[in-house]
Scaffold this motif. Structure first.
Motif, short mmCIF file in Angstrom:
data_model
loop_
_atom_site.label_atom_id
_atom_site.label_comp_id
_atom_site.label_asym_id
_atom_site.label_seq_id
_atom_site.Cartn_x
_atom_site.Cartn_y
_atom_site.Cartn_z
N UNK A 22 -34.26 -2.60 29.87
CA UNK A 22 -33.63 -3.73 29.18
C UNK A 22 -32.23 -3.99 29.75
N UNK A 23 -31.47 -2.91 29.95
CA UNK A 23 -30.11 -3.08 30.46
C UNK A 23 -30.12 -3.60 31.90
N UNK A 24 -31.05 -3.11 32.72
CA UNK A 24 -31.12 -3.58 34.11
C UNK A 24 -31.56 -5.04 34.14
N UNK A 25 -32.43 -5.44 33.22
CA UNK A 25 -32.85 -6.85 33.16
C UNK A 25 -31.67 -7.74 32.78
N UNK A 26 -30.85 -7.26 31.85
CA UNK A 26 -29.67 -8.04 31.45
C UNK A 26 -28.70 -8.17 32.62
N UNK A 27 -28.51 -7.07 33.36
CA UNK A 27 -27.61 -7.09 34.52
C UNK A 27 -28.16 -8.05 35.58
N UNK A 28 -29.48 -8.00 35.80
CA UNK A 28 -30.10 -8.87 36.81
C UNK A 28 -29.97 -10.34 36.40
N UNK A 29 -29.86 -10.59 35.09
CA UNK A 29 -29.71 -11.96 34.59
C UNK A 29 -28.24 -12.39 34.61
N UNK A 30 -27.39 -11.55 35.16
CA UNK A 30 -25.99 -11.94 35.34
C UNK A 30 -25.06 -11.53 34.22
N UNK A 178 -33.82 6.17 40.18
CA UNK A 178 -32.61 5.46 39.75
C UNK A 178 -32.78 3.95 39.77
N UNK A 179 -34.03 3.51 39.66
CA UNK A 179 -34.30 2.07 39.69
C UNK A 179 -35.12 1.69 38.46
N UNK A 180 -35.47 0.41 38.37
CA UNK A 180 -36.42 -0.02 37.34
C UNK A 180 -37.63 -0.62 38.04
N UNK A 181 -38.73 -0.73 37.27
CA UNK A 181 -40.01 -1.12 37.88
C UNK A 181 -39.92 -2.47 38.59
N UNK A 182 -39.17 -3.40 38.04
CA UNK A 182 -39.05 -4.72 38.64
C UNK A 182 -38.33 -4.70 39.98
N UNK A 183 -37.59 -3.63 40.24
CA UNK A 183 -36.88 -3.51 41.52
C UNK A 183 -37.76 -2.87 42.59
#
Ligand SMILES: Nc1ncnc2c1ncn2[C@@H]1O[C@H](COP(=O)(O)OP(=O)(O)O)[C@@H](O)[C@H]1O
Ligand SMILES: [Mg+2]
Length: 190
Positions: A22-30, A178-183
């Motif tokens: 969730x946090x990585x998705x928020x970061x990816x969304x700027x 150290x990544x997320x699945x979407x990366x």
């Protein structure tokens, strides 16, 4: 600043996996996203180390210092804060729920796991916070099991998140790096 608490009394239900995704998705969304890891095992913090400083930032905080830590990240401009919590810890869960705008309760869609979210359901109800149960790591083909799980969660008086996460190796592989699945697998089902 929007604050999400990831709470579930059961270990291995997917709290840290959900928190980092969730946090990585928020970061990816700027958004300026921060994870506050209140688990003494510091799994989310380790993930942040493996990530080598890429966003989102992960900081650790003892539950008793959570309010102070939140004040600090707000002053530094955080827009989305995700609080990861330890299992079997009423006090830590209570502090996180108190601080949150929204509570996410990950659980595996199995009877024993669903039974264990009763305590979390009570906690959220007393605090009067909006909450969703996130069904996690069920079989991608277990449609019947998912339907039964949704019904059971409804009986506990909780809402079910419309998005369920299936059991996908990509979630475990990505986080271990150290990544997320979407990366690691942008076209993958995870
Ligand atoms: N949807 C999923 N698919 C595959 N593995 C998962 C999934 N969710 C969690 N896991 C794995 O299950 C284990 C426990 O998950 P974790 O997020 O650490 O739970 P918690 O923080 O609640 O203890 C980890 O090894 C994680 O990689
Ligand atoms: Mg964890």
């Amino acid at each position: 600043m929007t604050t999400l608490a990831i709470v579930s009394q059961k270990g291995g239900s997917g709290k840290t996996t959900l928190a980092v995704h969730v946090a990585a998705a928020a970061a990816a969304a700027g958004k300026v996203a921060v994870i506050i890891d209140t688990d003494p095992q510091a799994t989310a913090a380790a993930w942040g180390d493996w990530r080598g400083g890429a966003e989102p930032e992960v900081i650790t905080s003892p539950p008793t210092r959570l309010a102070k830590t939140l004040e600090g990240v707000r002053e530094l401009g955080a827009e989305v804060v995700v609080i990861d919590t330890p299992p079997h810890a009423d006090a830590a869960a209570r502090e996180a729920v108190k601080a949150a705008d929204l509570v996410l309760i990950p659980t595996r869609p199995r009877a024993f796991d669903l039974h264990a979210i009763q305590a979390t359901a009570d906690l959220v109800r007393y605090a009067g916070k909006p909450a969703f149960v996130v069904l996690n790591a069920g079989s991608a083909r277990g449609v019947q099991l998912l339907a039964e799980a949704r019904e059971l969660v409804g009986e506990l008086g909780l809402a079910v998140c419309p998005v369920a996460l299936s059991d996908r190796a990509a979630f475990a592989h990505a986080t271990a790096a150290g990544k997320v699945a979407g990366e690691t697998d942008p076209q993958g089902k995870a």
